[in-house]
Design a protein around this motif. Structure first.
Motif, PDB file in Angstrom:
ATOM      1  N   MET A 144       0.365  -1.083   0.345  1.00  0.00           N
ATOM      2  CA  MET A 144      -0.198   0.242  -0.027  1.00  0.00           C
ATOM      3  C   MET A 144       0.653   1.732   0.300  1.00  0.00           C
ATOM      4  N   ASP A 145       0.577   1.971  -1.185  1.00  0.00           N
ATOM      5  CA  ASP A 145       1.724   3.494  -1.195  1.00  0.00           C
ATOM      6  C   ASP A 145       0.314   4.314   0.081  1.00  0.00           C
ATOM      7  N   THR A 146       1.165   4.360   1.285  1.00  0.00           N
ATOM      8  CA  THR A 146       1.120   5.221   2.304  1.00  0.00           C
ATOM      9  C   THR A 146       1.384   6.497   2.454  1.00  0.00           C
ATOM     10  N   LEU A 147       0.235   7.531   3.552  1.00  0.00           N
ATOM     11  CA  LEU A 147       0.869   8.916   3.637  1.00  0.00           C
ATOM     12  C   LEU A 147       1.560   8.817   4.457  1.00  0.00           C
ATOM     13  N   PRO A 148       1.934  10.366   4.550  1.00  0.00           N
ATOM     14  CA  PRO A 148       2.886  10.334   5.898  1.00  0.00           C
ATOM     15  C   PRO A 148       1.865  10.212   6.955  1.00  0.00           C
ATOM     16  N   ALA A 149       2.714   9.966   8.153  1.00  0.00           N
ATOM     17  CA  ALA A 149       1.713  10.272   9.374  1.00  0.00           C
ATOM     18  C   ALA A 149       1.786  10.916  10.558  1.00  0.00           C
ATOM     19  N   GLY A 150       3.082  12.298  10.619  1.00  0.00           N
ATOM     20  CA  GLY A 150       3.706  12.607  11.472  1.00  0.00           C
ATOM     21  C   GLY A 150       3.071  13.994  11.403  1.00  0.00           C
ATOM     22  N   GLY A 151       3.459  14.627  12.074  1.00  0.00           N
ATOM     23  CA  GLY A 151       3.393  16.303  12.145  1.00  0.00           C
ATOM     24  C   GLY A 151       2.145  17.116  11.654  1.00  0.00           C
ATOM     25  N   ARG A 152       2.246  18.107  10.647  1.00  0.00           N
ATOM     26  CA  ARG A 152       1.155  18.480  10.743  1.00  0.00           C
ATOM     27  C   ARG A 152      -0.306  18.124  10.468  1.00  0.00           C
ATOM     28  N   THR A 153      -0.140  17.266   9.767  1.00  0.00           N
ATOM     29  CA  THR A 153      -1.507  16.418   8.892  1.00  0.00           C
ATOM     30  C   THR A 153      -2.005  15.115   9.604  1.00  0.00           C
ATOM     31  N   ARG A 154      -1.483  15.232  11.088  1.00  0.00           N
ATOM     32  CA  ARG A 154      -1.509  14.486  12.169  1.00  0.00           C
ATOM     33  C   ARG A 154      -2.986  14.691  12.361  1.00  0.00           C
ATOM     34  N   VAL A 155      -4.059  13.522  12.546  1.00  0.00           N
ATOM     35  CA  VAL A 155      -4.859  13.546  12.792  1.00  0.00           C
ATOM     36  C   VAL A 155      -4.985  13.232  14.607  1.00  0.00           C
ATOM     37  N   THR A 156      -5.456  14.104  14.926  1.00  0.00           N
ATOM     38  CA  THR A 156      -5.926  14.101  16.573  1.00  0.00           C
ATOM     39  C   THR A 156      -6.984  14.428  17.555  1.00  0.00           C
ATOM     40  N   ARG A 157      -8.397  14.844  16.697  1.00  0.00           N
ATOM     41  CA  ARG A 157      -9.570  14.783  16.648  1.00  0.00           C
ATOM     42  C   ARG A 157      -9.922  13.162  16.707  1.00  0.00           C
ATOM     43  N   LEU A 158     -10.817  11.799  17.148  1.00  0.00           N
ATOM     44  CA  LEU A 158     -10.413  10.846  16.713  1.00  0.00           C
ATOM     45  C   LEU A 158      -9.410  10.776  15.404  1.00  0.00           C
ATOM     46  N   PRO A 159      -8.475   9.914  16.089  1.00  0.00           N
ATOM     47  CA  PRO A 159      -7.213   9.760  15.064  1.00  0.00           C
ATOM     48  C   PRO A 159      -8.284   7.640  14.337  1.00  0.00           C
ATOM     49  N   TYR A 160      -8.370   7.770  15.100  1.00  0.00           N
ATOM     50  CA  TYR A 160      -9.740   5.917  14.644  1.00  0.00           C
ATOM     51  C   TYR A 160      -9.787   6.138  13.141  1.00  0.00           C
ATOM     52  N   ARG A 161     -10.168   7.542  12.624  1.00  0.00           N
ATOM     53  CA  ARG A 161     -10.480   8.251  10.790  1.00  0.00           C
ATOM     54  C   ARG A 161      -9.811   8.014  10.403  1.00  0.00           C
ATOM     55  N   GLN A 162      -8.458   8.315  10.531  1.00  0.00           N
ATOM     56  CA  GLN A 162      -7.337   8.914   9.859  1.00  0.00           C
ATOM     57  C   GLN A 162      -7.408   7.865   8.814  1.00  0.00           C
ATOM     58  N   VAL A 163      -6.945   7.971   7.245  1.00  0.00           N
ATOM     59  CA  VAL A 163      -6.682   6.852   6.623  1.00  0.00           C
ATOM     60  C   VAL A 163      -5.476   7.350   6.123  1.00  0.00           C
ATOM     61  N   HIS A 164      -4.542   6.115   5.507  1.00  0.00           N
ATOM     62  CA  HIS A 164      -3.181   6.660   5.333  1.00  0.00           C
ATOM     63  C   HIS A 164      -2.971   6.021   4.083  1.00  0.00           C
ATOM     64  N   ASP A 165      -3.959   5.363   3.371  1.00  0.00           N
ATOM     65  CA  ASP A 165      -3.579   4.590   2.227  1.00  0.00           C
ATOM     66  C   ASP A 165      -3.700   5.713   0.686  1.00  0.00           C
ATOM     67  N   ARG A 166      -2.491   6.362   0.361  1.00  0.00           N
ATOM     68  CA  ARG A 166      -3.334   6.983  -0.836  1.00  0.00           C
ATOM     69  C   ARG A 166      -4.385   6.682  -1.921  1.00  0.00           C
ATOM     70  N   ARG A 167      -4.940   5.751  -2.169  1.00  0.00           N
ATOM     71  CA  ARG A 167      -5.455   5.406  -3.039  1.00  0.00           C
ATOM     72  C   ARG A 167      -6.523   5.932  -2.337  1.00  0.00           C
ATOM     73  N   VAL A 168      -6.897   6.165  -1.125  1.00  0.00           N
ATOM     74  CA  VAL A 168      -8.594   7.052  -0.635  1.00  0.00           C
ATOM     75  C   VAL A 168      -8.293   8.821  -1.212  1.00  0.00           C
ATOM     76  N   LEU A 169      -7.252   8.764  -1.016  1.00  0.00           N
ATOM     77  CA  LEU A 169      -7.013  10.471  -0.537  1.00  0.00           C
ATOM     78  C   LEU A 169      -7.662  10.504  -2.863  1.00  0.00           C
ATOM     79  N   HIS A 170      -6.442   9.674  -3.690  1.00  0.00           N
ATOM     80  CA  HIS A 170      -7.269  10.242  -4.899  1.00  0.00           C
ATOM     81  C   HIS A 170      -8.650   9.761  -5.092  1.00  0.00           C
ATOM     82  N   ALA A 171      -8.925   9.104  -4.097  1.00  0.00           N
ATOM     83  CA  ALA A 171     -10.649   8.642  -4.896  1.00  0.00           C
ATOM     84  C   ALA A 171     -11.574   9.685  -4.578  1.00  0.00           C
TER      85      ALA A 171
END
Lengths: 221, 221
Positions: free
Chosen positions: B1-28
């Motif tokens: 899986m082509d993953t998105l960066p997990a840390g830094g400014r784009t880390r989800v702090t609120r309800l982090p289990y809803r963050q998705v790290h699959d780049r294909r989902v970003l594209h979709a």
């Protein structure tokens, strides 16, 4: 006419003839939306997230959590920007350059203050009635624990601008376009589909009135 | 899986289990939207406006004008934030606290660079094909003057996050809710209405194929 402030940070510089200064139009745009894009500045960069909101007279209520970074920052005094956009249609002109979108957009800039004390329950009710009209009276009231975990911010509608486009394709007549090409608008709107009950809803429990109201509010384009 | 960066400014702090790290989902998510909310910082406050966009591989193209303040600022090197939100449904839980929305949201932070030279026509074509598929070949090509007045910005999808909710109402089972209350999801979606031709469209000019494609893309909830 109750007019919005014309200058400063909310002056539209691009296509200024599309700016509307009637405060009633601002209210109408805000009342028609469900989700705002709310931004604060963090480390010099905007953080922009979708937030459920409601209008309360001449202020906006934003619904969030005490655990949300954006909300904590706004509650601590960072200025917030709240933009609500309604996409009303795709405008098919006879050139791509003249093609456009029909939309209504409101941008509000201000300082947010947390709603506390007895006002908080009333603010939550107002948010609930805007987002899910009629649902408040179908379910139990929020508990003290739930109230404590919810953050409601109020942003005054003091500094706000509205920009909109609501017209046909038009375009410059002598711009090399073929008159034989169709031109016009494809309206777009939000529509509600068939309700999807949770698997644990007992047989015989009907779809409640609140869902009928929501479906009437989202009839489509 | 082509993953998105997990840390830094784009880390989800609120309800982090809803963050998705699959780049294909970003594209979709980006491919499903039409309008992004784009922000830059001006005098310490975010300016957030709706912008038509398209994805070009692993970057975003933003469509604007050389006359727009936000675009000029971004072209001059101000970091931009691009948020795309798709509202998929209202979630009616048995308490207001557990009620929610189903949504898909992507946030991209980056530096924008203007697309120039021969790439510009290709970028405009890509934008056109995303916003109004098929329209490019129905109308004349952009003129040199139109190209000069259009600003296309490219933002890499290097720093991006995706957060989504796509489930039923659920909720905590022993939270005082009545089981006799209906719970579930009211799906929401964008729907296209009947095309509205400009008054000067000659009789007999049919609604073009591009509009049929757009209507198929926006079937509703």
């Amino acid at each position: 006419m109750d007019t919005l402030p014309a200058g400063g940070r909310t002056r539209v510089t691009r296509l200024p003839y599309r700016q509307v200064h009637d405060r009633r139009v601002l209210h109408a745009v805000l009342d028609a939306g469900l989700v705002a894009h709310v931004g604060v500045v963090r480390d010099g960069v905007p953080v922009i997230l979708p937030v459920g909101y409601a209008r309360d007279g001449d202020s906006l209520l934003l619904h969030g959590s005490t655990g949300g970074g954006l909300f904590r920052q706004a509650a601590a005094g960072a200025p917030v920007t709240v933009t609500v956009t309604l996409l009303d249609g795709l405008v098919y002109a006879r050139s791509l350059f003249d093609s456009s979108m029909n939309y209504r957009c409101a941008m509000v800039i201000g300082m947010a203050t947390p709603v506390t004390g007895p006002d908080k329950l009333a603010a939550l009710r107002l948010l609930s009635e805007h987002l899910m009209p009629g649902r408040w009276s179908e379910v139990r009231e929020p508990t003290a624990r739930e109230l404590a975990a919810t953050l409601v911010l109020r942003v005054p509608l003091a500094e706000a601008s509205v920009k909109l486009r609501a017209e046909g394709a038009g375009g410059e007549p002598d711009d090399g376009e073929s008159r034989a090409v169709w031109a016009g608008v494809l309206p777009l709107g939000t529509v509600a589909g068939e309700p999807e009950p949770d698997p644990d809803v007992p047989a015989g429990v009907p779809v409640p009135a609140s869902l009928d109201r929501a479906r009437q509010r989202h009839p489509g384009a």
